[in-house]
Design an enzyme around this catalytic site. Sequence first.
Site, PDB file in Angstrom:
ATOM      1  N   TYR A  47     -37.527  95.166 -10.410  1.00 36.48           N
ATOM      2  CA  TYR A  47     -36.459  94.911 -11.381  1.00 36.48           C
ATOM      3  C   TYR A  47     -35.970  93.492 -11.216  1.00 36.48           C
ATOM      4  CZ  TYR A  47     -34.962  98.549 -14.517  1.00 36.48           C
ATOM      5  OH  TYR A  47     -34.884  99.378 -15.590  1.00 36.48           O
ATOM      6  N   GLU A  49     -33.517  91.785 -13.695  1.00 35.75           N
ATOM      7  CA  GLU A  49     -32.653  91.413 -14.821  1.00 35.75           C
ATOM      8  C   GLU A  49     -32.016  90.058 -14.551  1.00 35.75           C
ATOM      9  OE1 GLU A  49     -30.014  94.682 -15.502  1.00 35.75           O
ATOM     10  OE2 GLU A  49     -31.614  95.928 -16.306  1.00 35.75           O
ATOM     11  N   ASP A 193     -42.576  81.895 -36.984  1.00 41.80           N
ATOM     12  CA  ASP A 193     -43.242  82.934 -36.209  1.00 41.80           C
ATOM     13  C   ASP A 193     -44.734  82.609 -36.260  1.00 41.80           C
ATOM     14  OD1 ASP A 193     -44.518  85.194 -35.303  1.00 41.80           O
ATOM     15  OD2 ASP A 193     -43.188  86.596 -36.335  1.00 41.80           O
ATOM     16  N   THR A 219     -46.257  86.101 -30.445  1.00 43.85           N
ATOM     17  CA  THR A 219     -46.763  87.082 -29.511  1.00 43.85           C
ATOM     18  C   THR A 219     -47.691  86.317 -28.575  1.00 43.85           C
ATOM     19  OG1 THR A 219     -48.532  87.548 -31.053  1.00 43.85           O
ATOM     20  CG2 THR A 219     -46.692  89.090 -31.039  1.00 43.85           C
ATOM     21  N   LYS A 222     -52.453  87.539 -29.364  1.00 46.84           N
ATOM     22  CA  LYS A 222     -53.366  87.343 -30.506  1.00 46.84           C
ATOM     23  C   LYS A 222     -54.292  86.172 -30.160  1.00 46.84           C
ATOM     24  CE  LYS A 222     -50.325  89.563 -33.858  1.00 46.84           C
ATOM     25  NZ  LYS A 222     -48.907  89.573 -33.423  1.00 46.84           N
ATOM     26  N   ARG A 228     -50.067  91.691 -23.982  1.00 49.61           N
ATOM     27  CA  ARG A 228     -49.197  92.071 -25.092  1.00 49.61           C
ATOM     28  C   ARG A 228     -47.764  91.660 -24.761  1.00 49.61           C
ATOM     29  NH1 ARG A 228     -50.374  94.923 -29.304  1.00 49.61           N
ATOM     30  NH2 ARG A 228     -52.543  94.688 -28.771  1.00 49.61           N
TER      31      ARG A 228
HETATM   32  N1  DSN Z   1     -48.934  94.060 -36.318  1.00 46.49           N
HETATM   33  C1  DSN Z   1     -49.284  92.676 -36.134  1.00 46.49           C
HETATM   34  C2  DSN Z   1     -50.457  92.295 -36.952  1.00 46.49           C
HETATM   35  O1  DSN Z   1     -51.386  93.075 -37.003  1.00 46.49           O
HETATM   36  O2  DSN Z   1     -50.494  91.230 -37.527  1.00 46.49           O
HETATM   37  C3  DSN Z   1     -48.152  91.774 -36.378  1.00 46.49           C
HETATM   38  O3  DSN Z   1     -47.132  92.117 -35.515  1.00 46.49           O
END
Ligand code: DSN
Length: 427
Positions: A47, A49, A193, A219, A222, A228
């Site tokens: 933990y 925080e 984003d 994110t 990707k 993730r």
């Molecule tokens: N769900 C994602 C995508 O497939 O683009 C975006 O968060």
Amino acid sequence: MQFDQEIFSLIQKEFDRQQHGLELIASENFTSEQVMRAMGNVMTNKYAEGYPGKRYYGGCEVVDQSEDLAIQRAKKIFNVEFANVQPHSGAQANAAVMLAVLKPGDKILGLDLSMGGHLTHGSPVNFSGKLYQPFFYGVKKEDGLVDYDHMEEVALRERPKLIICGASAYSRDWDYARVRAIADQVNALVLCDMAHPAGLIAKGLLRSPFEHCHFVTSTTHKTLRGPRGGIILMKQDFENPFGLLNPKGEVRMMSDLINLAVFPGTQGGPLEHVIAAKAVAFFEILQDDFMVYAKQIIANAKAMEKAFTSRDYDIVSGGTDNHLLLIDLRNKGISGKKAENTLVKADITINKNMVPYDDKSPFITSGIRVGVSALTTRGLKEQHMEQIVDWIDTVIRDTDNQSNILSVKNDINQFMKGFPLYPGWKI
Ligand code: DSN
């Protein structure tokens, strides 16, 4: 302790599925083995925080160093002053930015979900559309490109506090300078984003949002090819223009507000094992071979664009600048849902996707979205894209022909044996 046979056999099955098939979901990728190792270890027990050096728990001296490394590496990759690496996801990162700068009921302006936008950019079914007042811009009907004039028109009319750019299903680069110029007219802040193209931006292969956008979220799983999770970045810190004060009555810096919005605003304990894995992914991105990878993504996407176009597929916005293609299947007489369901029988994984001005629901859709980042990680090159499109076309042209589908599946399974995933890896 008994071994959990059920779950581990499912993990094995998922590994087999990933190994044997063609992974074309634009938001997915295959992490390196060291990224996965960093995620599954003792750091999950801790933990922590708070932030490095300012935690609410003892024993954080090691995870402090690991989180600091993640922060420093993220800042180095994008040449920025501020990074928060704690968001559990891209959605959490966006929620934190909104919590930091908006009050409930404030207006936001984002790309319509049905035109390629993201749930967290104001969709009525998401917190962003429930807590705030969402307005949308779209893409132009004639060419599928972002309609900046429309963005400006809505911004001048509604005077949103936050303008959001970035998308989930848009294959072209963005004009961030134009977005900022629109925002400046109405004193709005800009959130980019960049979740989808972040890995390409990291290596300078697409325009950088950082000069023009106050906040950039992403994110990490990707095109960044990490675990993730999410991150929030700012090129430079600045005073909060909306006058929120801290309890002592002092103007708050945005870095302070963003950190507070992540913890304790929207999250509790950070996932230090995932943060360690983010640090590993960032280490990999800083190496020269990630540039080779990022360039190959673009080359593969271009090769795929050519192969689809030569088979008379209608690519939304006329082509791609990044890792993905959005394909309108209406001229092929098949819905996105039918295409997705049939392709998966041949071990080709894509997702159905609405196309701009779609006449079908999000559950049916007129299109599919395909991305090449995962297969590029597997080692596939331009010459393989032609073959992949040929397999997709064979299945889509004759969705009732089960022996055809089975034959494509067998060919794909055989072909993917040449591109092993995690060789020698044991669950
Ligand atoms: N769900 C994602 C995508 O497939 O683009 C975006 O968060």
